[in-house]
Design a protein around this motif. Structure first.
Motif, PDB file in Angstrom:
ATOM      1  N   MET A 142      -6.146 106.005 -36.165  1.00 10.84           N
ATOM      2  CA  MET A 142      -6.767 105.784 -34.336  1.00 10.84           C
ATOM      3  C   MET A 142      -6.939 106.743 -33.605  1.00 10.84           C
ATOM      4  O   MET A 142      -6.316 107.028 -32.948  1.00 10.84           O
ATOM      5  N   ASP A 143      -8.183 107.436 -33.404  1.00 11.04           N
ATOM      6  CA  ASP A 143      -8.129 107.907 -32.291  1.00 11.04           C
ATOM      7  C   ASP A 143      -9.017 108.188 -30.708  1.00 11.04           C
ATOM      8  O   ASP A 143      -9.824 107.073 -31.113  1.00 11.04           O
ATOM      9  N   LEU A 144      -8.328 108.085 -29.874  1.00 13.78           N
ATOM     10  CA  LEU A 144      -8.062 107.547 -28.874  1.00 13.78           C
ATOM     11  C   LEU A 144      -9.119 108.623 -27.816  1.00 13.78           C
ATOM     12  O   LEU A 144      -8.601 109.933 -27.284  1.00 13.78           O
ATOM     13  N   PHE A 200      -9.869 101.476 -21.256  1.00 17.48           N
ATOM     14  CA  PHE A 200      -9.343 100.660 -21.685  1.00 17.48           C
ATOM     15  C   PHE A 200      -7.718  99.693 -20.582  1.00 17.48           C
ATOM     16  O   PHE A 200      -7.603  98.397 -20.163  1.00 17.48           O
ATOM     17  N   GLY A 229      -8.987  97.369 -18.089  1.00 20.06           N
ATOM     18  CA  GLY A 229      -9.362  96.269 -18.218  1.00 20.06           C
ATOM     19  C   GLY A 229      -7.597  95.488 -18.807  1.00 20.06           C
ATOM     20  O   GLY A 229      -6.909  95.103 -17.659  1.00 20.06           O
ATOM     21  N   GLU A 230      -6.644  96.011 -19.197  1.00 19.15           N
ATOM     22  CA  GLU A 230      -5.835  95.731 -19.790  1.00 19.15           C
ATOM     23  C   GLU A 230      -3.948  96.035 -19.556  1.00 19.15           C
ATOM     24  O   GLU A 230      -2.938  95.699 -19.966  1.00 19.15           O
ATOM     25  N   GLN A 282      -1.322  93.485 -25.202  1.00 21.54           N
ATOM     26  CA  GLN A 282      -1.953  92.823 -27.057  1.00 21.54           C
ATOM     27  C   GLN A 282      -1.725  91.704 -27.349  1.00 21.54           C
ATOM     28  O   GLN A 282      -0.602  92.037 -27.566  1.00 21.54           O
ATOM     29  N   ARG A 305      -2.282  91.053 -33.226  1.00 24.60           N
ATOM     30  CA  ARG A 305      -3.271  91.560 -34.079  1.00 24.60           C
ATOM     31  C   ARG A 305      -4.421  93.276 -33.798  1.00 24.60           C
ATOM     32  O   ARG A 305      -4.608  93.984 -34.869  1.00 24.60           O
ATOM     33  N   ASP A 306      -3.556  93.369 -32.369  1.00 23.52           N
ATOM     34  CA  ASP A 306      -4.342  94.416 -32.032  1.00 23.52           C
ATOM     35  C   ASP A 306      -3.188  95.673 -31.397  1.00 23.52           C
ATOM     36  O   ASP A 306      -3.118  96.739 -31.005  1.00 23.52           O
ATOM     37  N   VAL A 366      -3.795  99.527 -31.246  1.00 17.97           N
ATOM     38  CA  VAL A 366      -4.073 100.151 -30.143  1.00 17.97           C
ATOM     39  C   VAL A 366      -3.723 100.635 -29.779  1.00 17.97           C
ATOM     40  O   VAL A 366      -2.905 101.280 -28.974  1.00 17.97           O
TER      41      VAL A 366
END
Lengths: 165, 165
Positions: A1-3, A11, A14-15, A42, A45-46, A49
């Motif tokens: 996963m590239d961010l 993100f 928000g988090e 998180q 399940r995440d 990330v």
């Protein structure tokens, strides 16, 4: 996963959480430890990330936070400096940016060793107290203790210093 | 406040909600209304971010959600189709993408009028039931009711249809 940088900003708007803990610590000269940390929590399940964010910043530890939750936690000073630099170049868009700026000041002060001097520590505690997630009751007590012991003088007399743990 | 697509994806990965309400509604042929909505809730201090998202999607309403909170809510079908198109081109990175894909299917089905036929409505309710935020107890009852009334046939006999509100 590239961010991408913008995704990370959105993100974290928000988090993310910029937090400065002030904790009693007998081994510190002034009796308190200053512990800035950047955290993203998180649901399990995440967790991917969180690992992607860890790779993005090349920093931090992914660890459990509660029963079904994990967090990426960054505490190392050199890492926090990288995090601060990133969000200075890619500003947060929510009011979390107000807390971030206070956090950035504290990280800078700690890297300059200002938390080791009474005046600097008092300033740090005052700024931490004005931040969102700070435990106000506990931190106010610490501030009162420091102010009682050191007042607001630039450098407290040696006699007072000798009584400090 | 200008938002980039990647920031919007990151922020919605954290704060967005894709929700499909299934509600009893006497005016609907089959007795139930399907109400997909996209929602972002924020503390009132960040109401500006909600307005920025509203400008970004050129859609939605910013309204109160609880005492200190506001939400951007998008319900209009043509607007939801724009939202779906955006997140199809800019995929979410968290597991929220699983819910988004279900949401996108339901928005498509509703735009095709499938919620007006028993078979289509049952499929929609089944998908909604598998989504994160759905009220499971209420929606299971609705599904049972629909299955009892219409079974799994492609087109129910006219005699049964006449009894439907």
């Amino acid at each position: 996963m590239d961010l991408s940088p913008d995704w990370v900003v959105g993100f974290v708007d928000g988090e993310g959480c910029f937090y400065v803990g002030i904790n009693p610590h007998p081994k510190m000269t002034l009796g308190y430890q200053v512990l800035p940390e950047f955290r993203v929590v998180q649901h399990e399940r995440d967790i991917q990330v969180l690992y992607a964010l860890k790779r993005f910043f090349r920093c931090g530890v992914v660890r459990r936070n509660g029963e079904n939750r994990y967090e990426l936690r960054i505490r190392k000073l050199s890492c926090l400096q990288k995090v601060v630099e990133f969000f200075e170049h890619h500003p947060l868009k929510t009011k979390k940016n107000v807390d971030f700026k206070k956090f950035a000041r504290i990280v800078k002060w700690v890297s300059e060793g200002r938390h080791l001097e009474p005046e600097g520590l008092i300033e740090i505690v005052e700024v931490a107290l004005s931040m969102d997630r700070t435990n106000k009751v506990k931190t106010k007590k610490i501030l009162a203790d420091l102010q009682q012991r050191y007042g607001r003088r630039d450098s407290p007399p040696q006699a007072e210093m000798s009584g400090v743990r």
